[in-house]
Design an enzyme around this catalytic site. Structure first.
Site, mmCIF file in Angstrom:
data_model
loop_
_atom_site.group_PDB
_atom_site.id
_atom_site.type_symbol
_atom_site.label_atom_id
_atom_site.label_comp_id
_atom_site.label_asym_id
_atom_site.label_seq_id
_atom_site.Cartn_x
_atom_site.Cartn_y
_atom_site.Cartn_z
ATOM 1 N N ARG A 89 70.497 77.781 36.210
ATOM 2 C CA ARG A 89 71.212 76.654 35.593
ATOM 3 C C ARG A 89 72.557 76.419 36.294
ATOM 4 O O ARG A 89 73.002 75.283 36.441
ATOM 5 C CB ARG A 89 71.427 76.920 34.095
ATOM 6 C CG ARG A 89 70.143 76.746 33.275
ATOM 7 C CD ARG A 89 70.213 77.450 31.929
ATOM 8 N NE ARG A 89 71.196 76.918 31.010
ATOM 9 C CZ ARG A 89 71.595 77.547 29.902
ATOM 10 N NH1 ARG A 89 71.073 78.724 29.575
ATOM 11 N NH2 ARG A 89 72.490 76.997 29.110
ATOM 12 N N ARG B 65 74.358 85.424 23.453
ATOM 13 C CA ARG B 65 74.338 84.351 22.449
ATOM 14 C C ARG B 65 73.048 84.409 21.632
ATOM 15 O O ARG B 65 71.967 84.543 22.185
ATOM 16 C CB ARG B 65 74.432 82.994 23.140
ATOM 17 C CG ARG B 65 74.165 81.821 22.215
ATOM 18 C CD ARG B 65 74.570 80.497 22.813
ATOM 19 N NE ARG B 65 73.788 80.106 23.949
ATOM 20 C CZ ARG B 65 73.975 78.976 24.621
ATOM 21 N NH1 ARG B 65 74.951 78.155 24.257
ATOM 22 N NH2 ARG B 65 73.222 78.671 25.642
ATOM 23 N N ARG C 169 68.115 82.032 23.129
ATOM 24 C CA ARG C 169 67.548 80.789 23.656
ATOM 25 C C ARG C 169 66.668 81.114 24.846
ATOM 26 O O ARG C 169 66.990 81.986 25.641
ATOM 27 C CB ARG C 169 68.694 79.851 24.080
ATOM 28 C CG ARG C 169 68.786 78.623 23.226
ATOM 29 C CD ARG C 169 70.030 77.832 23.480
ATOM 30 N NE ARG C 169 70.103 77.216 24.802
ATOM 31 C CZ ARG C 169 71.062 76.376 25.175
ATOM 32 N NH1 ARG C 169 72.013 76.056 24.316
ATOM 33 N NH2 ARG C 169 71.083 75.870 26.389
ATOM 34 N N LYS D 102 81.272 73.996 25.818
ATOM 35 C CA LYS D 102 81.233 72.557 25.515
ATOM 36 C C LYS D 102 80.851 72.333 24.050
ATOM 37 O O LYS D 102 81.467 71.534 23.356
ATOM 38 C CB LYS D 102 80.203 71.836 26.411
ATOM 39 C CG LYS D 102 80.474 71.979 27.899
ATOM 40 C CD LYS D 102 79.471 71.210 28.740
ATOM 41 C CE LYS D 102 78.048 71.743 28.661
ATOM 42 N NZ LYS D 102 77.889 73.107 29.246
ATOM 43 N N ARG E 264 75.081 64.351 33.301
ATOM 44 C CA ARG E 264 74.926 65.505 34.194
ATOM 45 C C ARG E 264 74.458 65.129 35.584
ATOM 46 O O ARG E 264 74.259 66.016 36.404
ATOM 47 C CB ARG E 264 73.908 66.476 33.623
ATOM 48 C CG ARG E 264 74.436 67.203 32.446
ATOM 49 C CD ARG E 264 73.555 68.385 32.198
ATOM 50 N NE ARG E 264 73.721 68.742 30.829
ATOM 51 C CZ ARG E 264 73.546 69.944 30.356
ATOM 52 N NH1 ARG E 264 73.167 70.901 31.149
ATOM 53 N NH2 ARG E 264 73.723 70.192 29.100
#
Ligand code: AP5
Length: 207
Positions: free
Chosen positions: A163, A122, A152, A8, A83
């Site tokens: 998640r 990431r 992160r 996204k 969301r």
């Protein structure tokens, strides 16, 4: 819209540039608030680190404020919002008050194993927040600001799986809600190169 790691942010940045409109990413805004040490950032921390959603009223406050800015007058891209169905209903009200029409909902889908792989590799800068994807090494200097590259906090494999559960339970109903409302939902396969997906997005929304 799309699950964590679907791309996204990556595609949102491309759209921001190609359409020449601002992108409002609720995740980026919250991380910025955390780096600044604000009360809002502090309150969001425990939800974000646990892979849970931040309460709707906080998120709707952020978006309501962002969409009233002058830079949003000629359009915008929303990234990672709404969301929950309550957020989608809140957005409808904000847009109605502002006299703005939602053009399209872009839904990027990627299978779970690929998501876990993408997010576990990431790296982001702890100072400026730039996302480096799988490039760079942990603790190296950020090529943009010289800050430190880190993972992160919510990108550990267990938190990513949580998640995904949260996404299925709280965010997939939003897509069903938009489809039932007759809104234009553009479904894009998120597997492929960034450029391939960019082309699918552009074909889907007709830019
Ligand atoms: P947020 O930051 O929005 O996290 P997310 O939705 O879980 O999404 P990500 O940023 O992890 O992934 P993305 O889909 O943007 O993918 P990206 O382009 O980065 O939210 C974080 C937290 O904030 C939430 O858990 C919640 O606590 C809170 N929050 C935020 N919004 C909220 C809301 N509305 N309501 C309540 N709480 C909210 O790509 C991922 C990786 O893949 C990158 O490394 C990238 O380089 C790589 N990549 C991208 N495209 C490709 C490709 N085509 N092939 C291979 N790799 C790719």
């Amino acid at each position: 819209m799309g699950p964590p790691g679907a791309g996204k942010g990556t595609q949102g940045e491309i759209l921001e540039r190609s359409l020449g409109v601002p992108r409002f990413s609720t995740g980026d805004i919250l991380r910025h608030a955390r780096r600044q040490g604000t009360k809002q950032g502090h309150e969001a921390k425990r939800f974000m680190d646990a892979g849970e959603l931040v309460p709707d009223e906080v998120i709707l406050g952020i978006i309501g404020e962002a969409l009233q800015g002058d830079d949003a007058r000629d359009g915008f891209v929303l990234d990672g919002f709404p969301r929950t169905v309550a957020q989608a209903e809140g957005l409808d009200q904000i847009l109605e008050d502002l006299g703005i029409h939602l053009d399209a909902i872009l839904n990027i889908s990627v299978e779970d194993d690929e998501i876990v792989h993408r997010l576990s590799t990431r790296l982001v800068c702890s100072s400026c927040g730039i996302v480096l994807g799988p490039y760079g090494e942990m603790n190296e200097a950020c090529p943009v600001c010289g800050g430190t590259l880190v993972q992160r906090r919510d990108d550990g494999a267990d938190t990513v799986r949580h998640r995904l559960v949260v996404y299925r339970k709280q965010t997939e109903p939003v897509l069903r809600w938009y489809r039932a409302s007759g809104a234009l939902v553009v479904d894009v396969d998120g597997l492929g190169t960034v450029e391939e997906i960019r082309d699918r997005v552009q074909a889907g929304i007709g830019t």
